[in-house]
Write an enzyme that holds these catalytic residues in place. Sequence first.
Site, PDB file in Angstrom:
ATOM      1  N   ALA A  99       0.881  -1.164   0.000  1.00  0.00           N
ATOM      2  CA  ALA A  99       0.000   0.000   0.000  1.00  0.00           C
ATOM      3  C   ALA A  99       0.919   1.214   0.000  1.00  0.00           C
ATOM      4  O   ALA A  99       1.964   1.194   0.652  1.00  0.00           O
ATOM      5  CB  ALA A  99      -0.867  -0.013   1.252  1.00  0.00           C
ATOM      6  N   SER A 127       7.950  -0.159   2.787  1.00  0.00           N
ATOM      7  CA  SER A 127       8.368  -1.565   2.626  1.00  0.00           C
ATOM      8  C   SER A 127       9.051  -1.765   1.284  1.00  0.00           C
ATOM      9  O   SER A 127       9.549  -0.810   0.683  1.00  0.00           O
ATOM     10  CB  SER A 127       7.136  -2.468   2.728  1.00  0.00           C
ATOM     11  OG  SER A 127       6.275  -2.243   1.633  1.00  0.00           O
TER      12      SER A 127
HETATM   13  N1  HPA Z   1       3.120   6.824   3.282  1.00  0.00           N
HETATM   14  C1  HPA Z   1       3.852   5.738   3.595  1.00  0.00           C
HETATM   15  N2  HPA Z   1       3.373   4.522   3.564  1.00  0.00           N
HETATM   16  C2  HPA Z   1       2.090   4.359   3.185  1.00  0.00           C
HETATM   17  C3  HPA Z   1       1.278   5.449   2.850  1.00  0.00           C
HETATM   18  C4  HPA Z   1       1.827   6.741   2.900  1.00  0.00           C
HETATM   19  O1  HPA Z   1       1.183   7.767   2.602  1.00  0.00           O
HETATM   20  N3  HPA Z   1       0.060   4.943   2.524  1.00  0.00           N
HETATM   21  C5  HPA Z   1       0.160   3.591   2.656  1.00  0.00           C
HETATM   22  N4  HPA Z   1       1.381   3.231   3.058  1.00  0.00           N
END
Ligand code: HPA
Length: 274
Positions: free
Chosen positions: A114, A213
Amino acid sequence: MELNFAYYKSIADYVRERIKVEPEVGIILGSGLGKFADTIEAPIVLPYSEIPGFPVSTVASHAGKLICGKVHGKTVLCMAGRFHHYEGYDFRLLSLPIRLFKLLGVKTAIVTNAAGGVNTSFRVGDVMLISDHIKLTSLSPMEGPNLEEFGDRFFDVSDMYTRRLRDLAKSLAPESGLNIREGVYMYFAGPQFETPAEIRLARLLGADAVGMSTVTEALTAAHCHMPLLGMSVITNMAAGVVPDAVINHEEVGEAADAISERFVKFVGEIIKAL
Ligand code: HPA
């Protein structure tokens, strides 16, 4: 515990003994993308806690198990639950998933995450094929004594996110019902989301999305010459992109859930076409 070749081998030997097959594809599932695991047929499930020497993922939305089975007739090994540096794991230990894949015979790795959208033309729910990454910390999963069994001390990372696999994913995009983009992923260690100023910097540097990640896994794959496809689900616009918006982990999960069915199907089609 010393992270020498014997460490990785002992884990691989244990897992091989339990799964009794050679997986062709290895998949690491990111936040909120765990539903892919439900599509694995005839699954053999190994909770991380049962694998001697295996770390345990501490993020609540990460399941913490290895699942081996079939997807479209191909044998896959899936890590439902990944490890992050912000959980306190050393960068070197973050090489484990890909090295495990390698020792078990995996030919292609797929990693998902994500991410926050930095590119202002991106929208929540887009899927970005990662073309490259930026990591400003000097840490590397390959620091310390080089393990020659996996690869050379100095290694090339200019095609870390394998072009051939991105092209394959792009060819399947029109039927996916997803908005497939391509771009550069920038790593921030977290666990805090970034500041708006950091996001402006990221954009200046050429980043399209940010996350916490994946880069360690990609570097490990490059070190052991494993073709890799990396994909980011844009779950939110990054800090400061939408004035006065705040980012929270629930929103990230909800956005991932909203496209999960289509995304899981897309990953399945990619595996089928490999
Ligand atoms: N930043 C860092 N990691 C993430 C984000 C974000 O905006 N959204 C999902 N993982």
